[in-house]
Write an enzyme that holds these catalytic residues in place. Structure first.
Site, mmCIF file in Angstrom:
data_model
loop_
_atom_site.group_PDB
_atom_site.id
_atom_site.type_symbol
_atom_site.label_atom_id
_atom_site.label_comp_id
_atom_site.label_asym_id
_atom_site.label_seq_id
_atom_site.Cartn_x
_atom_site.Cartn_y
_atom_site.Cartn_z
ATOM 1 N N LYS A 122 -37.049 18.822 15.063
ATOM 2 C CA LYS A 122 -36.754 19.770 16.102
ATOM 3 C C LYS A 122 -37.863 19.496 17.309
ATOM 4 O O LYS A 122 -37.531 20.181 18.362
ATOM 5 C CB LYS A 122 -37.360 21.126 15.528
ATOM 6 C CG LYS A 122 -36.112 21.575 14.501
ATOM 7 C CD LYS A 122 -36.454 22.959 13.885
ATOM 8 C CE LYS A 122 -35.000 23.320 13.305
ATOM 9 N NZ LYS A 122 -35.133 24.485 12.360
ATOM 10 N N TYR B 48 -34.104 29.036 2.170
ATOM 11 C CA TYR B 48 -32.939 29.785 1.366
ATOM 12 C C TYR B 48 -32.359 29.090 0.484
ATOM 13 O O TYR B 48 -31.244 29.504 -0.009
ATOM 14 C CB TYR B 48 -31.819 30.002 2.531
ATOM 15 C CG TYR B 48 -31.656 29.114 3.708
ATOM 16 C CD1 TYR B 48 -30.578 27.817 3.195
ATOM 17 C CD2 TYR B 48 -32.340 28.827 4.819
ATOM 18 C CE1 TYR B 48 -30.587 26.920 4.028
ATOM 19 C CE2 TYR B 48 -31.901 27.513 5.717
ATOM 20 C CZ TYR B 48 -31.081 26.738 5.088
ATOM 21 O OH TYR B 48 -30.963 25.940 5.899
ATOM 22 N N ASP C 248 -33.813 29.784 16.414
ATOM 23 C CA ASP C 248 -34.374 29.930 15.183
ATOM 24 C C ASP C 248 -35.283 31.357 15.299
ATOM 25 O O ASP C 248 -35.152 32.217 14.663
ATOM 26 C CB ASP C 248 -35.480 28.769 14.881
ATOM 27 C CG ASP C 248 -34.674 27.848 14.274
ATOM 28 O OD1 ASP C 248 -33.484 27.930 13.486
ATOM 29 O OD2 ASP C 248 -35.155 26.731 13.933
ATOM 30 N N GLY D 135 -34.605 33.176 3.746
ATOM 31 C CA GLY D 135 -34.053 32.849 5.013
ATOM 32 C C GLY D 135 -32.733 32.963 5.418
ATOM 33 O O GLY D 135 -32.177 32.709 6.284
ATOM 34 N N THR E 154 -32.166 19.722 12.639
ATOM 35 C CA THR E 154 -33.073 20.515 11.817
ATOM 36 C C THR E 154 -34.323 19.617 11.291
ATOM 37 O O THR E 154 -34.332 18.435 11.946
ATOM 38 C CB THR E 154 -32.127 21.273 10.502
ATOM 39 O OG1 THR E 154 -33.013 21.881 9.937
ATOM 40 C CG2 THR E 154 -31.560 20.068 9.573
ATOM 41 N N GLY F 40 -47.508 27.717 8.415
ATOM 42 C CA GLY F 40 -46.867 26.495 8.842
ATOM 43 C C GLY F 40 -47.105 26.449 10.086
ATOM 44 O O GLY F 40 -47.395 27.316 11.117
ATOM 45 N N ALA F 41 -46.871 25.268 10.660
ATOM 46 C CA ALA F 41 -46.944 25.086 12.356
ATOM 47 C C ALA F 41 -46.153 23.987 12.967
ATOM 48 O O ALA F 41 -46.074 23.171 13.737
ATOM 49 C CB ALA F 41 -48.501 24.534 12.717
ATOM 50 N N GLY F 42 -44.970 23.724 12.073
ATOM 51 C CA GLY F 42 -43.972 22.748 12.477
ATOM 52 C C GLY F 42 -42.723 23.305 13.323
ATOM 53 O O GLY F 42 -43.161 24.287 14.114
ATOM 54 N N GLY F 43 -41.853 22.886 13.676
ATOM 55 C CA GLY F 43 -40.460 23.142 14.548
ATOM 56 C C GLY F 43 -40.294 24.739 14.080
ATOM 57 O O GLY F 43 -40.181 25.509 15.221
ATOM 58 N N ALA F 44 -40.135 24.991 13.095
ATOM 59 C CA ALA F 44 -39.456 26.480 12.539
ATOM 60 C C ALA F 44 -40.897 27.406 12.945
ATOM 61 O O ALA F 44 -40.346 28.514 13.479
ATOM 62 C CB ALA F 44 -39.343 26.543 11.179
HETATM 63 P P1 NAP Z 1 -41.336 20.791 10.084
HETATM 64 O O1 NAP Z 1 -41.224 20.641 11.576
HETATM 65 O O2 NAP Z 1 -41.290 19.241 9.420
HETATM 66 O O3 NAP Z 1 -42.524 21.598 9.451
HETATM 67 C C1 NAP Z 1 -42.777 21.686 8.324
HETATM 68 C C2 NAP Z 1 -44.048 22.311 7.832
HETATM 69 O O4 NAP Z 1 -43.977 22.457 6.541
HETATM 70 C C3 NAP Z 1 -45.421 22.041 8.407
HETATM 71 O O5 NAP Z 1 -46.304 22.916 8.667
HETATM 72 C C4 NAP Z 1 -46.071 21.044 7.099
HETATM 73 O O6 NAP Z 1 -47.414 21.177 7.432
HETATM 74 C C5 NAP Z 1 -45.576 22.103 6.192
HETATM 75 N N1 NAP Z 1 -45.482 21.530 4.807
HETATM 76 C C6 NAP Z 1 -44.532 20.643 4.374
HETATM 77 N N2 NAP Z 1 -44.796 20.223 2.948
HETATM 78 C C7 NAP Z 1 -46.074 20.791 2.837
HETATM 79 C C8 NAP Z 1 -46.917 20.986 1.542
HETATM 80 N N3 NAP Z 1 -46.427 20.170 0.506
HETATM 81 N N4 NAP Z 1 -47.935 21.818 1.474
HETATM 82 C C9 NAP Z 1 -48.230 22.532 2.657
HETATM 83 N N5 NAP Z 1 -47.413 22.545 3.761
HETATM 84 C C10 NAP Z 1 -46.526 21.623 3.969
HETATM 85 O O7 NAP Z 1 -40.111 21.530 9.433
HETATM 86 P P2 NAP Z 1 -39.313 22.889 10.115
HETATM 87 O O8 NAP Z 1 -38.200 22.555 10.978
HETATM 88 O O9 NAP Z 1 -40.330 23.572 10.632
HETATM 89 O O10 NAP Z 1 -38.879 23.523 8.696
HETATM 90 C C11 NAP Z 1 -39.690 24.214 7.879
HETATM 91 C C12 NAP Z 1 -38.657 24.927 6.943
HETATM 92 O O11 NAP Z 1 -38.171 25.996 7.524
HETATM 93 C C13 NAP Z 1 -37.530 24.119 6.174
HETATM 94 O O12 NAP Z 1 -37.755 24.519 4.731
HETATM 95 C C14 NAP Z 1 -36.293 24.820 6.757
HETATM 96 O O13 NAP Z 1 -35.301 24.513 5.957
HETATM 97 C C15 NAP Z 1 -36.921 25.922 6.974
HETATM 98 N N6 NAP Z 1 -36.007 26.760 8.372
HETATM 99 C C16 NAP Z 1 -35.318 27.797 7.916
HETATM 100 C C17 NAP Z 1 -34.587 28.429 8.877
HETATM 101 C C18 NAP Z 1 -33.392 29.400 8.392
HETATM 102 O O14 NAP Z 1 -32.345 29.718 9.300
HETATM 103 N N7 NAP Z 1 -33.707 30.230 7.566
HETATM 104 C C19 NAP Z 1 -34.563 27.910 10.149
HETATM 105 C C20 NAP Z 1 -35.387 27.017 10.350
HETATM 106 C C21 NAP Z 1 -36.296 26.238 9.411
HETATM 107 P P3 NAP Z 1 -48.273 19.866 8.014
HETATM 108 O O15 NAP Z 1 -48.159 20.296 9.443
HETATM 109 O O16 NAP Z 1 -49.696 20.062 7.379
HETATM 110 O O17 NAP Z 1 -47.221 18.637 7.675
#
Ligand code: NAP
Length: 261
Positions: free
Chosen positions: A47, A205, A83, A226, A43, A108-112
């Protein structure tokens, strides 16, 4: 929720969480391999980084460029992404939304986000708008997805362009960022620009009611957190590891029980 499902299916497996620092990811993967585990989830923030330590990728992970589930099969570590399909399933169950319904804004543009956009494209979304704090990452995601899904209209937009230009024509907003986990608002998002029929999904969530969910439901919009996605991606991972289907609804029921107790 995985342990509840293992137990319900009489399977001798156990699911254990480990916190792994980014600089220790390679060592952690080698350690899991040495221990002979059947599989694991990864997670935030691992990712995309995990990919270079794996032996192969399933199409779901290849499409997304992100992995949340790993299967160890005959000594080979294969990455999957459950996911995205978990999100699509939860959108249908919790918001009565199917991706063909209209314009979808992904924050957002991260792993999720990668898993989400790929699965929405597979599910025949028509138009996907990606907005991210770091604009270059939104552009990279758009370009990766455009190559795989040229039939879907995908745009990367700057935060300041989102509200007036795009939100009035948006059917669904999905927050894929971690904003909200610590009680913060998505400052650049003006929900008042959405139509009354628009829906809002927050992948976060914990807490169950984020500022986004609170604000959107207060405006009368249909919302979901979520939790459904978490259960649904977990059900898919369970099947990848065990070859069995967990009892329907058990994981969500379990999560709802712990979250509300
Ligand atoms: P990640 O790859 O680290 O990506 C994080 C994303 O959030 C990036 O787009 C980042 O923007 C943005 N971000 C973080 N802090 C920010 C802020 N203060 N202001 C603006 N943008 C911000 O993380 P991830 O794996 O994608 O996970 C992201 C979220 O999704 C987590 O909360 C996770 O728990 C949730 N999630 C939930 C499920 C579910 O089953 N419900 C599954 C997967 C993920 P930058 O690119 O600018 O850094």
């Amino acid at each position: 929720m995985q342990n509840a499902a293992f137990s319900a299916c009489n399977l001798d497996y156990v699911y254990i969480p480990f916190a792994v620092a980014p600089e220790k990811l390679g060592e952690a993967v080698s350690g899991l391999h040495a221990l002979g585990v059947r599989g694991y989830n990864v997670t935030i923030p691992h990712k995309t980084e995990i990919i270079r330590y794996l032996d192969g990728l399933d199409k779901s992970a290849e499409d997304a460029g992100a992995v949340n589930t790993v299967l160890v099969d005959n000594g080979r570590m294969i990455g999957y992404n459950t996911d995205g399909d978990g999100l699509v399933c939860s959108l249908a169950e919790d918001l009565n939304f199917v991706p063909t319904m209209g314009t979808i804004v992904i924050i957002g543009a991260g792993g999720a986000a990668r898993g989400a956009v790929a699965a929405l494209c597979r599910a025949e979304a028509k138009r996907v708008i990606i907005v991210n704090r770091t604009f270059d990452k939104a552009c990279a995601l758009k370009s990766d997805m455009n190559q795989r899904y040229p039939e879907v209209f995908i745009e990367a937009v700057k935060m300041e362009e989102l509200n007036e230009k795009y939100l009035p024509y948006t059917s669904l907003v999905v927050n894929t960022t971690s904003i909200g986990m610590n009680g913060d608002r998505i400052e650049f998002l003006n929900l008042a620009m959405l139509s009354k029929s628009a829906k809002v999904y927050d992948m976060v969530y914990s807490p169950l009611i984020t500022p986004l969910i609170h604000e959107a439901s207060g405006m009368g919009l249909m919302v979901s957190n979520g939790l459904g996605m978490l259960a649904s991606q977990g059900e898919r991972a369970f099947t990848i590891w065990t070859g069995q289907t967990p009892p329907k609804g058990l994981m969500k029921q379990f999560l709802t029980g712990i979250c509300c107790s």
